[in-house]
Design a protein around this motif. Structure first.
Motif, PDB file in Angstrom:
ATOM      1  N   GLY A 193       8.649   8.965  23.232  1.00  0.00           N
ATOM      2  CA  GLY A 193       8.594   8.933  24.688  1.00  0.00           C
ATOM      3  C   GLY A 193       7.202   9.042  25.259  1.00  0.00           C
ATOM      4  N   PHE A 194       6.183   8.762  24.425  1.00  0.00           N
ATOM      5  CA  PHE A 194       4.800   8.895  24.866  1.00  0.00           C
ATOM      6  C   PHE A 194       4.213   7.583  25.387  1.00  0.00           C
ATOM      7  N   GLY A 195       4.947   6.508  25.232  1.00  0.00           N
ATOM      8  CA  GLY A 195       4.421   5.216  25.656  1.00  0.00           C
ATOM      9  C   GLY A 195       5.421   4.115  25.413  1.00  0.00           C
ATOM     10  N   VAL A 196       4.905   2.881  25.447  1.00  0.00           N
ATOM     11  CA  VAL A 196       5.743   1.690  25.333  1.00  0.00           C
ATOM     12  C   VAL A 196       5.262   0.852  24.153  1.00  0.00           C
ATOM     13  N   ASN A 197       6.218   0.379  23.370  1.00  0.00           N
ATOM     14  CA  ASN A 197       5.929  -0.557  22.293  1.00  0.00           C
ATOM     15  C   ASN A 197       6.063  -1.961  22.864  1.00  0.00           C
ATOM     16  N   ALA A 198       4.940  -2.553  23.257  1.00  0.00           N
ATOM     17  CA  ALA A 198       4.958  -3.857  23.923  1.00  0.00           C
ATOM     18  C   ALA A 198       4.837  -4.965  22.885  1.00  0.00           C
ATOM     19  N   GLY A 199       5.967  -5.430  22.402  1.00  0.00           N
ATOM     20  CA  GLY A 199       5.934  -6.530  21.458  1.00  0.00           C
ATOM     21  C   GLY A 199       5.288  -7.759  22.055  1.00  0.00           C
ATOM     22  N   SER A 200       5.454  -7.932  23.355  1.00  0.00           N
ATOM     23  CA  SER A 200       4.827  -9.051  24.061  1.00  0.00           C
ATOM     24  C   SER A 200       4.114  -8.493  25.289  1.00  0.00           C
ATOM     25  N   ALA A 201       2.802  -8.667  25.341  1.00  0.00           N
ATOM     26  CA  ALA A 201       2.010  -8.133  26.457  1.00  0.00           C
ATOM     27  C   ALA A 201       2.052  -9.098  27.633  1.00  0.00           C
ATOM     28  N   ASP A 202       3.246  -9.220  28.252  1.00  0.00           N
ATOM     29  CA  ASP A 202       3.388 -10.136  29.381  1.00  0.00           C
ATOM     30  C   ASP A 202       3.528  -9.342  30.681  1.00  0.00           C
ATOM     31  N   GLN A 203       3.665 -10.044  31.805  1.00  0.00           N
ATOM     32  CA  GLN A 203       3.724  -9.389  33.101  1.00  0.00           C
ATOM     33  C   GLN A 203       4.935  -8.478  33.239  1.00  0.00           C
ATOM     34  N   ASP A 204       6.088  -8.923  32.735  1.00  0.00           N
ATOM     35  CA  ASP A 204       7.300  -8.107  32.852  1.00  0.00           C
ATOM     36  C   ASP A 204       7.145  -6.785  32.102  1.00  0.00           C
ATOM     37  N   ALA A 205       6.602  -6.850  30.877  1.00  0.00           N
ATOM     38  CA  ALA A 205       6.427  -5.625  30.083  1.00  0.00           C
ATOM     39  C   ALA A 205       5.464  -4.670  30.761  1.00  0.00           C
ATOM     40  N   LEU A 206       4.393  -5.204  31.312  1.00  0.00           N
ATOM     41  CA  LEU A 206       3.400  -4.352  31.961  1.00  0.00           C
ATOM     42  C   LEU A 206       3.947  -3.763  33.265  1.00  0.00           C
ATOM     43  N   ALA A 207       4.723  -4.550  34.003  1.00  0.00           N
ATOM     44  CA  ALA A 207       5.333  -4.045  35.238  1.00  0.00           C
ATOM     45  C   ALA A 207       6.285  -2.895  34.939  1.00  0.00           C
ATOM     46  N   CYS A 208       7.064  -3.023  33.876  1.00  0.00           N
ATOM     47  CA  CYS A 208       7.981  -1.940  33.478  1.00  0.00           C
ATOM     48  C   CYS A 208       7.203  -0.689  33.087  1.00  0.00           C
ATOM     49  N   PHE A 209       6.098  -0.886  32.404  1.00  0.00           N
ATOM     50  CA  PHE A 209       5.270   0.251  31.995  1.00  0.00           C
ATOM     51  C   PHE A 209       4.750   1.013  33.207  1.00  0.00           C
ATOM     52  N   PHE A 210       4.229   0.282  34.190  1.00  0.00           N
ATOM     53  CA  PHE A 210       3.708   0.946  35.386  1.00  0.00           C
ATOM     54  C   PHE A 210       4.826   1.680  36.138  1.00  0.00           C
ATOM     55  N   ALA A 211       6.031   1.096  36.141  1.00  0.00           N
ATOM     56  CA  ALA A 211       7.157   1.750  36.816  1.00  0.00           C
ATOM     57  C   ALA A 211       7.579   3.036  36.103  1.00  0.00           C
ATOM     58  N   GLU A 212       7.386   3.077  34.780  1.00  0.00           N
ATOM     59  CA  GLU A 212       7.807   4.240  33.994  1.00  0.00           C
ATOM     60  C   GLU A 212       6.707   5.274  33.831  1.00  0.00           C
ATOM     61  N   LEU A 213       5.542   5.037  34.411  1.00  0.00           N
ATOM     62  CA  LEU A 213       4.418   5.937  34.189  1.00  0.00           C
ATOM     63  C   LEU A 213       4.727   7.405  34.494  1.00  0.00           C
ATOM     64  N   PRO A 214       5.369   7.737  35.614  1.00  0.00           N
ATOM     65  CA  PRO A 214       5.641   9.159  35.886  1.00  0.00           C
ATOM     66  C   PRO A 214       6.473   9.826  34.789  1.00  0.00           C
ATOM     67  N   THR A 215       7.492   9.112  34.294  1.00  0.00           N
ATOM     68  CA  THR A 215       8.341   9.671  33.232  1.00  0.00           C
ATOM     69  C   THR A 215       7.566   9.829  31.939  1.00  0.00           C
ATOM     70  N   LEU A 216       6.811   8.799  31.580  1.00  0.00           N
ATOM     71  CA  LEU A 216       6.017   8.843  30.349  1.00  0.00           C
ATOM     72  C   LEU A 216       4.974   9.955  30.419  1.00  0.00           C
ATOM     73  N   ARG A 217       4.347  10.098  31.588  1.00  0.00           N
ATOM     74  CA  ARG A 217       3.306  11.112  31.744  1.00  0.00           C
ATOM     75  C   ARG A 217       3.894  12.515  31.568  1.00  0.00           C
ATOM     76  N   ALA A 218       5.079  12.743  32.096  1.00  0.00           N
ATOM     77  CA  ALA A 218       5.714  14.054  31.954  1.00  0.00           C
ATOM     78  C   ALA A 218       6.042  14.349  30.495  1.00  0.00           C
ATOM     79  N   CYS A 219       6.470  13.316  29.774  1.00  0.00           N
ATOM     80  CA  CYS A 219       6.853  13.506  28.372  1.00  0.00           C
ATOM     81  C   CYS A 219       5.638  13.793  27.503  1.00  0.00           C
ATOM     82  N   VAL A 220       4.594  12.988  27.642  1.00  0.00           N
ATOM     83  CA  VAL A 220       3.409  13.181  26.812  1.00  0.00           C
ATOM     84  C   VAL A 220       2.674  14.448  27.212  1.00  0.00           C
ATOM     85  N   ALA A 221       2.852  14.899  28.461  1.00  0.00           N
ATOM     86  CA  ALA A 221       2.207  16.137  28.902  1.00  0.00           C
ATOM     87  C   ALA A 221       2.721  17.333  28.115  1.00  0.00           C
ATOM     88  N   SER A 222       3.986  17.295  27.725  1.00  0.00           N
ATOM     89  CA  SER A 222       4.546  18.410  26.958  1.00  0.00           C
ATOM     90  C   SER A 222       3.866  18.522  25.598  1.00  0.00           C
TER      91      SER A 222
END
Length: 362
Positions: A296-325
């Protein structure tokens, strides 16, 4: 005290970063250390330590994909120089007379240890793939098998394997010991914050990603690894600087990079979500990204396309909370050296009376 021959892979900066910390420690204990490396490893280490330069293996990639034939040709055409440097290394080893050999995935010193019947200690992150149990998708089974075979070819069976990892699995035998990633003292001294930029680290032949980043003008990207400087829209290209890169890592919102073990380890230690783009054809990077996402510390982007990056930015708050622990657990105030455990184990192994290698092949 012992005389130690320490082989360090020169591919990338992670191996030399790890070796810097461990060599400083060994020298502080009174051991005599002679390092062996090539290319980036040699350049990074030779300013501070006694280093013998050799020829080493290189991986050629274009647009984040390993190119096997180009890799083969690039290494074969340097064979004559490699042979001359191998002979020179052998003569210097005759003079140095090491008691132990430590290898950070550097095959020349590892096989010299085997040939001369010297105790061999592997200290890297590769041996978790050889001696630790973990899950991987069926589509990667062939790549996984080939990778393990390559590790066996690169490093004969060590007396002990000190493997660094941020994902823990069951050990396959009693010769492997698992430890948290080795962190530079400069990283341990960081005071992480969250600025208005994302840190991007790519190879000079991964230009396809740059067009994707331009599709997000609301985000600012500091880009390293493209061998250029200047500003292009929301992209700011930086010349490589060890200190500058660390400062930008310390203050970024997230990291977008290939799935190298060292950068992932440093990012999660500092609490930074990671958009991992594993190099196609390199199983270790695929595994790093899989474990990163599973934790839960990040995203495994098999394809570095716009959709994958957009999802990553949308999930940043959740990912940040997880990796913060994870970061909170490993960055406790007043904590002693984060590398203490692996240093202590290495010191214990070196305190034993040197003896010939007698580990069975595995």
């Amino acid at each position: 005290m012992s005389r130690i021959l320490y082989g360090v892979s020169g591919e990338g900066s992670g191996h030399s970063s790890r070796a810097t910390e461990m060599t400083r420690y060994l020298l502080s204990c009174g051991h005599e250390v002679k390092l062996v490396s090539y290319d980036r490893g040699y350049r990074n280490l030779s300013a501070e330590f006694d280093v013998i330069e050799i020829e080493g293996l290189h991986i050629v990639s274009i647009n984040n994909r390993v190119r096997p034939l180009k890799t083969l040709w690039h290494n074969l055409r340097r064979g004559a120089k490699a042979w001359r440097r191998l002979r020179a290394l052998s003569l210097q080893v005759d003079t140095f007379q090491p008691d132990y050999v430590v290898t950070d995935f550097e095959p020349t010193t590892a096989w010299l240890a085997w040939w001369r019947r010297l105790p061999l200690i592997s200290l890297d992150n590769q041996h978790r793939m050889r001696y630790m149990k973990f899950r991987s998708p069926s589509r990667l089974m062939l790549s996984r098998w080939l990778t393990v075979m390559l590790i066996r070819l690169m490093v004969p069976s060590p007396s002990a394997a000190l493997a660094t990892t941020y994902y823990y699995g069951e050990r396959k035998n009693e010769r492997i010991f698992l430890f948290p990633p080795i962190l530079r003292r400069e990283v341990q001294a960081c005071q992480p914050s969250f600025g208005d930029h994302h840190l991007v680290y790519v190879t000079s032949h991964f230009d396809a990603l740059l067009d994707v980043l331009k599709a997000f003008p609301e985000h600012q990207f500091l880009v390293y690894g493209c061998n250029r400087e200047g500003v292009d829209g929301n992209l700011s290209f930086r010349a490589f600087s060890t200190d500058g890169f660390l400062r930008d890592l310390e203050s970024c919102q997230s990291v977008l990079a290939t799935a190298g073990f060292t950068l992932i380890s440093e990012a999660i230690y500092l609490g930074k979500p990671y958009f991992a783009m594993p190099m196609v054809g390199q199983f270790e990077q695929q595994l790093n990204a899989i474990c990163l996402e599973e934790l839960g510390f990040g995203v495994n982007a098999g394809s570095a396309d716009q959709d994958a990056l957009a999802c990553f930015f949308a999930e940043l708050p959740t990912l940040r909370a997880c990796v913060a622990s994870y970061a909170t657990e490993h960055r406790k105030p007043g904590q002693r050296d984060a590398n203490f455990a692996i240093k202590d184990k290495l010191a214990s192994l070196l305190s034993d009376k040197p003896a010939s290698r007698n580990a069975s092949a595995c």
